[in-house]
Design an enzyme around this catalytic site. Structure first.
Site, PDB file in Angstrom:
ATOM      1  N   GLU A 267       0.860  -1.188   0.000  1.00  0.00           N
ATOM      2  CA  GLU A 267       0.000   0.000   0.000  1.00  0.00           C
ATOM      3  C   GLU A 267       0.887   1.226   0.000  1.00  0.00           C
ATOM      4  O   GLU A 267       1.944   1.247   0.641  1.00  0.00           O
ATOM      5  CB  GLU A 267      -0.891   0.012   1.246  1.00  0.00           C
ATOM      6  CG  GLU A 267      -1.655   1.324   1.389  1.00  0.00           C
ATOM      7  CD  GLU A 267      -2.857   1.256   2.305  1.00  0.00           C
ATOM      8  OE1 GLU A 267      -2.852   0.436   3.235  1.00  0.00           O
ATOM      9  OE2 GLU A 267      -3.801   2.043   2.083  1.00  0.00           O
TER      10      GLU A 267
ATOM     11  N   CYS B 117      -6.661   0.975   2.788  1.00  0.00           N
ATOM     12  CA  CYS B 117      -7.614   2.098   2.748  1.00  0.00           C
ATOM     13  C   CYS B 117      -7.489   2.925   1.483  1.00  0.00           C
ATOM     14  O   CYS B 117      -8.419   3.623   1.081  1.00  0.00           O
ATOM     15  CB  CYS B 117      -7.395   2.999   3.946  1.00  0.00           C
ATOM     16  SG  CYS B 117      -7.795   2.224   5.498  1.00  0.00           S
TER      17      CYS B 117
ATOM     18  N   ASN C 295     -12.179  -3.112   0.606  1.00  0.00           N
ATOM     19  CA  ASN C 295     -11.128  -3.337   1.606  1.00  0.00           C
ATOM     20  C   ASN C 295     -11.776  -3.636   2.959  1.00  0.00           C
ATOM     21  O   ASN C 295     -12.380  -4.686   3.107  1.00  0.00           O
ATOM     22  CB  ASN C 295     -10.183  -2.132   1.656  1.00  0.00           C
ATOM     23  CG  ASN C 295      -9.113  -2.279   2.717  1.00  0.00           C
ATOM     24  OD1 ASN C 295      -8.528  -3.359   2.833  1.00  0.00           O
ATOM     25  ND2 ASN C 295      -8.855  -1.257   3.498  1.00  0.00           N
ATOM     26  N   GLU C 296     -11.682  -2.713   3.892  1.00  0.00           N
ATOM     27  CA  GLU C 296     -12.281  -2.969   5.209  1.00  0.00           C
ATOM     28  C   GLU C 296     -13.700  -2.398   5.208  1.00  0.00           C
ATOM     29  O   GLU C 296     -13.936  -1.321   5.736  1.00  0.00           O
ATOM     30  CB  GLU C 296     -11.440  -2.308   6.298  1.00  0.00           C
ATOM     31  CG  GLU C 296     -10.158  -3.051   6.570  1.00  0.00           C
ATOM     32  CD  GLU C 296      -9.302  -2.399   7.635  1.00  0.00           C
ATOM     33  OE1 GLU C 296      -9.541  -1.218   7.983  1.00  0.00           O
ATOM     34  OE2 GLU C 296      -8.369  -3.056   8.113  1.00  0.00           O
TER      35      GLU C 296
END
Ligand code: AHR
Length: 667
Positions: free
Chosen positions: A37, A231, A368-369
Site C-alpha cells: 500500500e 484504505c 477493503n475494510e
C-alpha cells in the site's frame, strides 16, 4: 517439570514426532505473500525510484516541492491532457539574475557517487529557435566550496514538445541532494514532466523501481502480491479512491491522486503526499511476474473509507447500489487488461505498454475494510451485485470479500456467514493486535477468551470460503515498533496458519514499507531512507515461513499430543511440513517461554526411506538477547537468521529450543 529443569540449569527435553507418512493438507503456493500500500511513502519516495516530487506540476500548489528564482510561471495548456500544467522559464532580465527551479525530492534525493542518473524532461521553445538548459545535482547544504555533485546541459529546439534526456554521474554520494534546472539566459523555455531516476533500477527499467527495495521483496519469495492497499483503495472519499485506469498508459499522462494518508494522523501530517501513479497497475503486474507470484488486485466496491465517512450520509459519500455499474465495469475491464487478448480494448492497452502476453490474473478482491450496519447491508448489498456479474462472466477468477476491520466482534460475526452466502472464494481478515492476542490469551470485556492466537483457525468452518489473512502484525502494547518480541509472537501465531493450511490459503503482513522520515503508521516490514534500507525482524520471520513454506502439512506431536500452540506446551509453538520441491522435512518452532528447552526430534513413517539422503539437518535460528531490540539503518543485521548444519544419520536428533528463539529445522 520443564520450568524446574530450566531453573536447575538443565534443558527440559520434549519429544516431537513428525510422521512423514501422513502427508497432510497441501500448502498453497499463495500462502505467504506481500501486501503493498502507498502508505509511509511506500510508492513515491519509496519503491518507485522517481526522485523528483511533483514532477508534473499538478499538486494543488503547482510549485510544491520546487523553489524558484528569476521569472517562473505556471501554465495549463501542456501536451498531456490529464496533467496539463507546466512551467515557463523566462530570462530573468538582468545579467546577474538567474531563472531556475530547484526540486527537493522526497526528503531530499538519495544519490550514490559514481552511479548514473537519468534526467528527462519534456520541453519546447515557445517562440521557436533554440535554448540551452543546465541541470545540476546539488548538495544544497554543503559546507564545501562547490555545491555541484554533477551537471549536464541540454539543447532544446523548436516549438513542438519533445522529450530530452541526459545522464548525470554525481561525484560523491549524498542522501539529501536537490535537482536544479537553469533556464536559458536569453531564450524562454517551457518544461513539463521533469524526472530523475537512477539508471540502475530493478531490472534496469526506465520507469523503474528502487533496486534494493524490489530485491528485498523478491527475497521474500512471495506467493501472492496484493495491491494497491488498504484504505487507499477506498480513498478518503470516492473522488480520491484508487482508480486503476488512471494508473496505466504513458506515465506523463497518469493523473495525480491525493494520498489519503496525508490527512490521517495530524501528529504525523504530510500535506505533500500525493500519488503520481508512476507505479501503477501495469508495474504491479510486472512485479508479480518478476517474483513469480499471483497478482491480487483489490478494487473499490463503491464505498469510500467507512471509518472516515458516516454511512448515514450514504448518498453523498458512497455510490448507491443502483449506480454501481461503472464500478463493476472497472472490475470487468481490469480482468480484460490483465488477461484479455491484444485485440480487446484493455488487452491492447497492456500490449501497447509492452506486454502482449496476458498477466494471468486469477484473484480479485472487492472492497477493503468494509462492513454492514446492523440494519443496513451496506457492504454485502454491493458485493452481491459485483458477484452476480463477475462470477457469471469470469468464473475462472477467485473472488475475495472481507470480514471488515476487526478480528472479532459484531461486524466480524455479521460478515463471516454473509461471505459464505455470497459465495466468495476467500475472505480477507485483518488483525493488528497486541501480544496477548497473538499468544492466544486475549479476552473480551466479559472475560471470555477470544478466538485468537495459533488456535484461531483450528475450529473454523471447513466448508466455507478460504482464509486470506490480508493484514496483520503484532502491535506491542505501548511499543509500536518492530522489536524482536512482537516478531517472535508473530512466528508463534503463524504456526496456526500452516497447521490449518487446508483453509488458510494466503497471509500478508502489513504494512510493508516505511520511509524513516515519512511514516504515518508502524510497525512496518521494511524501512529505508533515501539510500539505505533495513529489514525488520518481522521481515525475517516472514521470510523464514515463505522460503521454508513446504508443500504439505505433516502431522507432528509433542509428547504424544497434537501440537496446537496451547498453554500446556511450555511455550513451544511448532508446525511441520514436507516440501516436495526441496524433498525435505521442515519443522518451525517458536519458543516464547523464558525456559531453555530442547527437543528430541523423531522422524517416523517413511523416514526410513528418506534417511539415506538426509545426513544433515539445517538449523536456522532467529534470536535476540533483548526482547526490545530492533534492526536499524545503523545496525541492519542486529537480528538476522543464522544457519548451522547439524550432522544426523539416524532419525532421532536432539536439538535446542532456547528461550525466546525462532527455529527452522530442515532435514
Ligand atoms: O495497513 C494500514 C491500514 O490498516 C490499511 O490501509 C487498512 O486496510 C487497515 O486499516
Amino acid at each position: 517439570m520443564a520450568a524446574m529443569l530450566a531453573t536447575m540449569g538443565m534443558a527440559a527435553e520434549h519429544n516431537f514426532e513428525i510422521n512423514v507418512s501422513k502427508m497432510g493438507a497441501p500448502i498453497q503456493k499463495t500462502m505467504y505473500g506481500i501486501f503493498f500500500e502507498d502508505i509511509n511513502y511506500a510508492a513515491d519516495g519509496g519503491l518507485y525510484a522517481e526522485l523528483v516530487i511533483n514532477r508534473s506540476f499538478e499538486f494543488p500548489n503547482h510549485l510544491a516541492g520546487w523553489d524558484v528564482s528569476g521569472k517562473v510561471s505556471v501554465l495549463a495548456d501542456g501536451p498531456f491532457d490529464k496533467n496539463p500544467h507546466y512551467v515557463r522559464l523566462e530570462p530573468a532580465g538582468h545579467a546577474h539574475k538567474h531563472t531556475m527551479i530547484e526540486n527537493r525530492g522526497f526528503f531530499g534525493m538519495g544519490l550514490k557517487g559514481g552511479e548514473e542518473y537519468r534526467f528527462s524532461v519534456w520541453a519546447r521553445v515557445p517562440d521557436g529557435g533554440k535554448s540551452k538548459i543546465w541541470i545540476d545535482l546539488v548538495e544544497n547544504a554543503t559546507m564545501g566550496e562547490d555545491q555541484k555533485l554533477g551537471n549536464a546541459g541540454i539543447e532544446v529546439s523548436g516549438k513542438e514538445w519533445k522529450k530530452y534526456t541526459a545522464v548525470l554521474k554525481p561525484r560523491r554520494s549524498f542522501g539529501e541532494a536537490h535537482l536544479r534546472v537553469w533556464g536559458d539566459a536569453k531564450v524562454t523555455t517551457d518544461l513539463e514532466h521533469v524526472s530523475l531516476f537512477p539508471v540502475d533500477t530493478w531490472k534496469g527499467r526506465e520507469n523503474g523501481m528502487r533496486k534494493d527495495l524490489a530485491q528485498a521483496l523478491a527475497d521474500l519469495k512471495p506467493g501472492v502480491f496484493r495491491f494497491p492497499g488498504g484504505c487507499i483503495v477506498e480513498g478518503t472519499d470516492l473522488e480520491t479512491r484508487y482508480q486503476w485506469k488512471n494508473t496505466v498508459g504513458p506515465v506523463e499522462n497518469r493523473p495525480l491522486n491525493e494520498n489519503r494518508w496525508h490527512y490521517t494522523f495530524t501528529k504525523r501530517y504530510f500535506p505533500d503526499y500525493y500519488q503520481s501513479y508512476g507505479l501503477g497497475f501495469f508495474e504491479y503486474f510486472q512485479l508479480c511476474e518478476d517474483f513469480g507470484c499471483e497478482a491480487l488486485p483489490v478494487i473499490s466496491c463503491g464505498l469510500s473509507c467507512q471509518y472516515q465517512n458516516d454511512i448515514r450520509n450514504e448518498k453523498q459519500v458512497h455510490v448507491a447500489v443502483e449506480d454501481l455499474d461503472p464500478y463493476i465495469q472497472d472490475a470487468l475491464d481490469l480482468i480484460e487488461f490483465a488477461n484479455g487478448d491484444v485485440n480487446t480494448t484493455w488487452g491492447k492497452v497492456r500490449a501497447d505498454m509492452g506486454h502482449p502476453a496476458p498477466f494471468n490474473l486469477h484473484y480479485l478482491g472487492v472492497g477493503n475494510e468494509q462492513w454492514d450496519e446492523k440494519d443496513n447491508p451496506v457492504f454485502t448489498s454491493r458485493l452481491k451485485k459485483f458477484m452476480e456479474v463477475l462470477s457469471k462472466k469470469h468464473p475462472e477468477i477467485k473472488y475475495i470479500g472481507t470480514t471488515g476491520p476487526d478480528s472479532e466482534g459484531w461486524k466480524f460475526d455479521m460478515l463471516q456467514p454473509r461471505m459464505k452466502e455470497l459465495g466468495v472464494d476467500l475472505y480477507d481478515e485483518h488483525y493488528y493486535r497486541n501480544e496477548e492476542w497473538f499468544l492466544g490469551k486475549a479476552k473480551d470485556r466479559d472475560g471470555k477468551l477470544l478466538n485468537c492466537g495459533a488456535l484461531r483457525y483450528d475450529n473454523y468452518d471447513r466448508k466455507g470460503p478460504k482464509i486470506f489473512a490480508g493484514e496483520y502484525a503484532c502491535h506491542g502494547k505501548g511499543k509500536k515498533w518492530n522489536h524482536f518480541e512482537t516478531s517472535l509472537y508473530e512466528a508463534a501465531f503463524m504456526t496456526g496458519f500452516e497447521r490449518n493450511a487446508d483453509i488458510v490459503h494466503m497471509c500478508t503482513y502489513a504494512p510493508l514499507f516505511a520511509h524513516v522520515k515519512g511514516w504515518q503508521w508502524r510497525p512496518d516490514m521494511i524501512w529505508y531512507d533515501n539510500t539505505n534500507m533495513f529489514k525488520t525482524c518481522s521481515y525475517f520471520v516472514q521470510q523464514l515461513y515463505s522460503v521454508y513454506k513446504g508443500t504439505n502439512v505433516l502431522s507432528c506431536t509433542m509428547n504424544q499430543k497434537p501440537l496446537a500452540g496451547q498453554d500446556d506446551q511450555d511455550g513451544l509453538f511448532a508446525t511441520a511440513c514436507f516440501d516436495k520441491t526441496m524433498n525435505a522435512v521442515i519443522l518451525k518452532v517458536a519458543n516464547v517461554s523464558n525456559d531453555n528447552q530442547s527437543i528430541r526430534l523423531n522422524w517416523t513413517g517413511k523416514a526410513k526411506d528418506i534417511k539415506a539422503g538426509y545426513k544433515e539437518v539445517e538449523m536456522i535460528t532467529l534470536s535476540s538477547y533483548q526482547m526490545d531490540a530492533e534492526n536499524s539503518l545503523d545496525d541492519p543485521l542486529k537480528i538476522a537468521p543464522k544457519t548451522e548444519i547439524l550432522s544426523n544419520d539416524v532419525n532421532v536428533l536432539s536439538v535446542p529450543a532456547k528461550a525466546f528463539q525462532v527455529y527452522v529445522f530442515k532435514k
